[in-house]
Design an enzyme around this catalytic site. Structure first.
Site, mmCIF file in Angstrom:
data_model
loop_
_atom_site.group_PDB
_atom_site.id
_atom_site.type_symbol
_atom_site.label_atom_id
_atom_site.label_comp_id
_atom_site.label_asym_id
_atom_site.label_seq_id
_atom_site.Cartn_x
_atom_site.Cartn_y
_atom_site.Cartn_z
ATOM 1 N N TYR A 64 -26.955 -29.413 1.407
ATOM 2 C CA TYR A 64 -25.526 -29.434 1.108
ATOM 3 C C TYR A 64 -24.965 -28.025 0.837
ATOM 4 O O TYR A 64 -25.585 -27.238 0.105
ATOM 5 C CB TYR A 64 -25.230 -30.332 -0.111
ATOM 6 C CG TYR A 64 -23.795 -30.130 -0.555
ATOM 7 C CD1 TYR A 64 -22.757 -30.689 0.182
ATOM 8 C CD2 TYR A 64 -23.490 -29.288 -1.611
ATOM 9 C CE1 TYR A 64 -21.441 -30.429 -0.151
ATOM 10 C CE2 TYR A 64 -22.169 -29.031 -1.954
ATOM 11 C CZ TYR A 64 -21.151 -29.602 -1.222
ATOM 12 O OH TYR A 64 -19.858 -29.330 -1.540
ATOM 13 N N HIS A 86 -14.704 -16.793 -8.812
ATOM 14 C CA HIS A 86 -14.438 -18.031 -8.066
ATOM 15 C C HIS A 86 -12.926 -18.137 -7.848
ATOM 16 O O HIS A 86 -12.259 -18.953 -8.480
ATOM 17 C CB HIS A 86 -14.976 -19.210 -8.894
ATOM 18 C CG HIS A 86 -15.040 -20.506 -8.155
ATOM 19 N ND1 HIS A 86 -14.848 -21.725 -8.759
ATOM 20 C CD2 HIS A 86 -15.300 -20.783 -6.850
ATOM 21 C CE1 HIS A 86 -14.986 -22.688 -7.860
ATOM 22 N NE2 HIS A 86 -15.255 -22.147 -6.708
ATOM 23 N N LYS A 110 -22.100 -19.676 -3.016
ATOM 24 C CA LYS A 110 -22.134 -19.638 -4.480
ATOM 25 C C LYS A 110 -23.339 -18.838 -4.995
ATOM 26 O O LYS A 110 -23.239 -18.103 -5.971
ATOM 27 C CB LYS A 110 -22.154 -21.060 -5.043
ATOM 28 C CG LYS A 110 -20.940 -21.917 -4.633
ATOM 29 C CD LYS A 110 -19.663 -21.208 -4.930
ATOM 30 C CE LYS A 110 -18.428 -22.045 -5.128
ATOM 31 N NZ LYS A 110 -17.802 -22.765 -4.088
ATOM 32 N N ARG A 147 -16.262 -32.358 3.680
ATOM 33 C CA ARG A 147 -15.822 -30.970 3.836
ATOM 34 C C ARG A 147 -15.526 -30.614 5.287
ATOM 35 O O ARG A 147 -16.075 -31.221 6.212
ATOM 36 C CB ARG A 147 -16.939 -30.035 3.349
ATOM 37 C CG ARG A 147 -17.285 -30.184 1.876
ATOM 38 C CD ARG A 147 -16.447 -29.286 1.039
ATOM 39 N NE ARG A 147 -16.582 -29.528 -0.399
ATOM 40 C CZ ARG A 147 -16.153 -28.658 -1.314
ATOM 41 N NH1 ARG A 147 -15.584 -27.530 -0.947
ATOM 42 N NH2 ARG A 147 -16.265 -28.940 -2.589
ATOM 43 N N SER A 161 -13.866 -26.163 -8.633
ATOM 44 C CA SER A 161 -14.047 -26.739 -7.304
ATOM 45 C C SER A 161 -13.184 -27.989 -7.157
ATOM 46 O O SER A 161 -13.074 -28.789 -8.083
ATOM 47 C CB SER A 161 -15.512 -27.128 -7.098
ATOM 48 O OG SER A 161 -16.325 -25.985 -7.208
ATOM 49 N N CYS A 214 -9.924 -28.317 -6.866
ATOM 50 C CA CYS A 214 -8.672 -28.333 -7.629
ATOM 51 C C CYS A 214 -7.560 -27.609 -6.876
ATOM 52 O O CYS A 214 -6.586 -27.161 -7.479
ATOM 53 C CB CYS A 214 -8.867 -27.698 -9.003
ATOM 54 S SG CYS A 214 -9.874 -28.725 -10.095
ATOM 55 N N ASP A 237 -11.826 -19.001 -1.859
ATOM 56 C CA ASP A 237 -12.867 -19.452 -2.796
ATOM 57 C C ASP A 237 -13.482 -18.332 -3.631
ATOM 58 O O ASP A 237 -13.820 -18.562 -4.783
ATOM 59 C CB ASP A 237 -13.977 -20.172 -2.003
ATOM 60 C CG ASP A 237 -14.900 -20.999 -2.892
ATOM 61 O OD1 ASP A 237 -14.396 -21.671 -3.806
ATOM 62 O OD2 ASP A 237 -16.118 -20.967 -2.661
ATOM 63 N N ARG A 249 -23.040 -30.226 -4.973
ATOM 64 C CA ARG A 249 -23.922 -29.307 -5.690
ATOM 65 C C ARG A 249 -24.626 -30.055 -6.821
ATOM 66 O O ARG A 249 -24.056 -30.944 -7.440
ATOM 67 C CB ARG A 249 -23.127 -28.136 -6.284
ATOM 68 C CG ARG A 249 -22.878 -27.014 -5.301
ATOM 69 C CD ARG A 249 -22.135 -25.881 -5.945
ATOM 70 N NE ARG A 249 -20.776 -26.256 -6.273
ATOM 71 C CZ ARG A 249 -20.330 -26.565 -7.470
ATOM 72 N NH1 ARG A 249 -21.144 -26.513 -8.518
ATOM 73 N NH2 ARG A 249 -19.076 -26.898 -7.656
HETATM 74 O O1 SAT Z 1 -20.443 -26.457 -2.080
HETATM 75 S S1 SAT Z 1 -19.673 -25.413 -2.728
HETATM 76 O O2 SAT Z 1 -20.243 -25.169 -4.050
HETATM 77 O O3 SAT Z 1 -19.721 -24.209 -1.980
HETATM 78 C C1 SAT Z 1 -18.051 -25.883 -2.882
HETATM 79 C C2 SAT Z 1 -17.628 -25.969 -4.278
HETATM 80 O O4 SAT Z 1 -18.102 -26.860 -4.999
HETATM 81 O O5 SAT Z 1 -16.809 -25.150 -4.720
HETATM 82 MN MN MN Z 2 -15.597 -23.189 -4.762
#
Ligand code: SAT
Ligand code: MN
Length: 586
Positions: free
Chosen positions: A197, A226, A206, A369, A248, A250, A275, A69
């Protein structure tokens, strides 16, 4: 499928702007998945993996400039700047529309515009919301197919209504100089350009489920967070649900599907989400949470049969892998999996370059990922698609801190719990572009995903006290303390259940705690440590209250609170003052 005129009108407008050769409406069918996959294999957007070992699985390599991101290119475009607040980038809506229109104009010449209707939340739930994304990326379409309820199911839910989030996405020329992720909450609109991405491009995630839904939730009296959601069942059958916010990368995915330690016979884990949680007050006066997503977009490196066997089971078929290494038999590899023999041949790194294990360079990108259907998770809860969600017994706020933050702290009350969440600071990870390992503020682990002013967000959290008669308790946790040699002290993963057990016991009123200036900490005996190789010194570190350290932390919190400006709720400043007072009186 019945036609929806509002959707058709908007799609026509977007097509006029972007000028595609073709417009293809996605229905979510299996036949469509096969067709799009073939097309993506043809263009090289996807590579086929070993279909015997990983049936239905494909590899995607993103542009190396587009692997995480990009928060610096993410904007809230509200009419009033104050509504974006001190922590968000802001652009005036008219400016943003004009600037991005210039980039979108004609960007789809020679390409196909895919129309992807999608539903966030279970079918038939009154909490679910519809979006429509148009995109020029098949990878995005196939990912949205895993991450949301996509196609006719979403249009059926929308019916003839016109309340849908309008999501425009184009890879354009993937130029980081012309990359923007803009949110127009007042118009129910998201415009993303220049990135393929995950969090930048799968707009249901998000952009919609946190930023846009956060805005809606504030107006409608609920929370978009989140957070993972997990059910913990004891051997006697008692089942409690917990939601947990962590930054993110963690360990949310690992915690959501943890495997109990060997000594926890009869305990069962029920994964609801990894998430995002949409949380509301239920008719019984408790907080109830749904997972708006249908898949997991998890961090691959570090995932292995020991750390997360349920994730391994989830992505063993029908999944996409992004920026992982490719093995000689066309399966996937990343750091943290069993090391192949040094010098073994036939491997390719995440950029597709010949690579040999032990060469000293990375095989997978640190933010590589997997994208996998939630229903394939061996520990998926029978309630994960329940229209009302699940009731919460506790809320966790987690951080990644090598020092200072204890293993677990129980808040004194709701307001103090909100303060604990609001003051999270955590070390940055590879999930966002930029330096890794730098401590930064991350209120409610939601900083990058706030859809409005952070001060108003804190106030909204505080207001739950008057809306919700039976609030869950709030805990702050940190699995990431290190010793003098930089090694993690707490074993983490499945053993985190030991901490969750203390939390459940506390919620039910039968576990011991010590009152400290930070909140209630477990007495060392109250935590079940049987079978762990953790000496009293280690436990002392994990549960220590470092008074000078926290006094300095409180000073930094003061700076943060001040930077928020007039929207900052006084109640949380008072909580900080109360902490300073408690720290001072030994
Ligand atoms: O790419 S995402 O933002 O969905 C994954 C993350 O950073 O939590
Ligand atoms: Mn996330």
């Amino acid at each position: 499928m019945k036609r929806n005129e509002a959707v058709e009108r908007w799609v026509a407008e977007m097509a006029a702007l972007t000028g595609p050769d073709r417009v293809v409406w996605c229905d979510g069918s299996e036949e469509e998945r096969r067709r799009l996959t073939q097309e993506a294999l043809g263009t090289g957007q996807l590579l086929e993996l070993n279909q015997e070992k990983l049936p239905g699985c494909y590899l995607h390599r993103s542009n190396p400039n587009d692997v995480a991101r990009t928060e610096q290119l993410t904007f809230l475009c509200t009419r009033r700047k104050e509504d974006a607040g001190s922590t968000n980038n802001w652009m005036a809506p008219a400016d943003a529309y004009a600037r991005l229109s210039g980039i979108y104009k004609g960007a789809l010449r020679g390409r196909t515009l895919y129309v992807v209707p999608f539903l966030m939340g279970p079918r038939g739930s009154k909490f679910s919301k519809v979006g429509v994304q148009v995109t020029d990326s098949i990878y995005v379409v196939l990912s949205m197919r895993i991450m949301t309820r996509m196609g006719d199911a979403a249009l059926a839910e929308l019916g003839t209504g016109d309340r849908f989030v309008k999501c425009l996405h184009s890879l354009a020329d993937l130029n980081p100089e012309r990359r923007f992720i803009c949110h127009f909450p007042e118009d129910y609109t998201i415009w993303s350009v220049g990135s393929g991405y995950g969090g930048n491009a799968l707009l249901g995630k998000k952009c919609f489920a946190l930023r846009m839904a956060g805005w809606m939730g504030r107006q409608e009296g609920w929370l978009a967070e989140h957070m993972l959601i997990v059910g913990l069942e004891r051997p006697d059958g008692r089942l409690s649900y917990v939601a947990g916010a962590f930054p993110s990368a963690c360990g949310k995915t690992n915690l959501a599907m943890l495997v109990p330690p060997a000594s926890y016979k009869g305990w069962k884990i029920h994964t609801v989400g990894d998430d995002i949680a949409w949380i509301r007050v239920g008719p019984d006066g408790r907080l109830w949470a749904i997972n708006p997503e249908a898949g997991f977009f998890g961090v691959a490196p570090g995932t292995n049969p020991k750390t997360n066997t349920n994730a391994m089971g989830t992505f063993s078929s029908n999944s996409l892998f992004t920026n992982v290494a490719l093995t000689p038999d066309r399966t996937v590899w990343w750091e943290g999996m069993e090391e192949p023999k040094a010098g073994a041949v036939g491997y390719f790194d995440w950029q597709g370059r010949p690579w040999s294990p032990g060469s000293g360079t990375r095989g997978a990108h640190p933010n590589a990922r997997f994208t996998a259907p939630a229903r394939q998770c061996p520990s998926i809860s029978s309630q994960w698609e329940g229209p009302d969600g699940v009731p919460l017994s506790a809320i966790l706020f987690g951080c990644r801190r090598s020092r200072l933050a204890p293993l677990v702290v129980e808040s004194l009350n709701w307001r103090h719990g909100v303060y604990l969440g609001a003051t999270i600071a955590s070390e940055t990870t590879a999930a966002a572009a930029g330096a890794v390992g730098v401590v930064r503020r991350d209120p409610m682990a939601n900083l990058p995903f706030l859809g409005y002013n952070v001060g108003d967000y804190f106030r909204h959290w505080l207001s739950m006290e008057t809306r919700c008669p039976k609030l869950p308790r709030i805990y702050r946790v940190n699995w990431f303390r290190v010793d003098g040699k930089g090694k993690f002290i707490w074993p983490g993963f499945g053993d985190n259940l030991r901490v969750l057990r203390w939390i459940l016991d506390r919620c039910e009123g039968d576990a011991k705690a010590t009152e400290t200036p930070l909140g209630n900490l477990p007495t060392p005996e109250a935590l079940d440590l049987a079978g762990l190789d953790l000496g009293p010194e280690s436990m002392k570190t994990l549960l220590e209250v470092d008074r000078p350290g926290w006094t300095e932390a409180a000073r930094q919190q003061e700076e943060f609170f001040q930077s928020i400006g007039p929207a900052m709720p006084r109640e949380l400043v008072e909580e900080k003052d109360a902490l300073v007072k408690r720290l001072g009186s030994a």
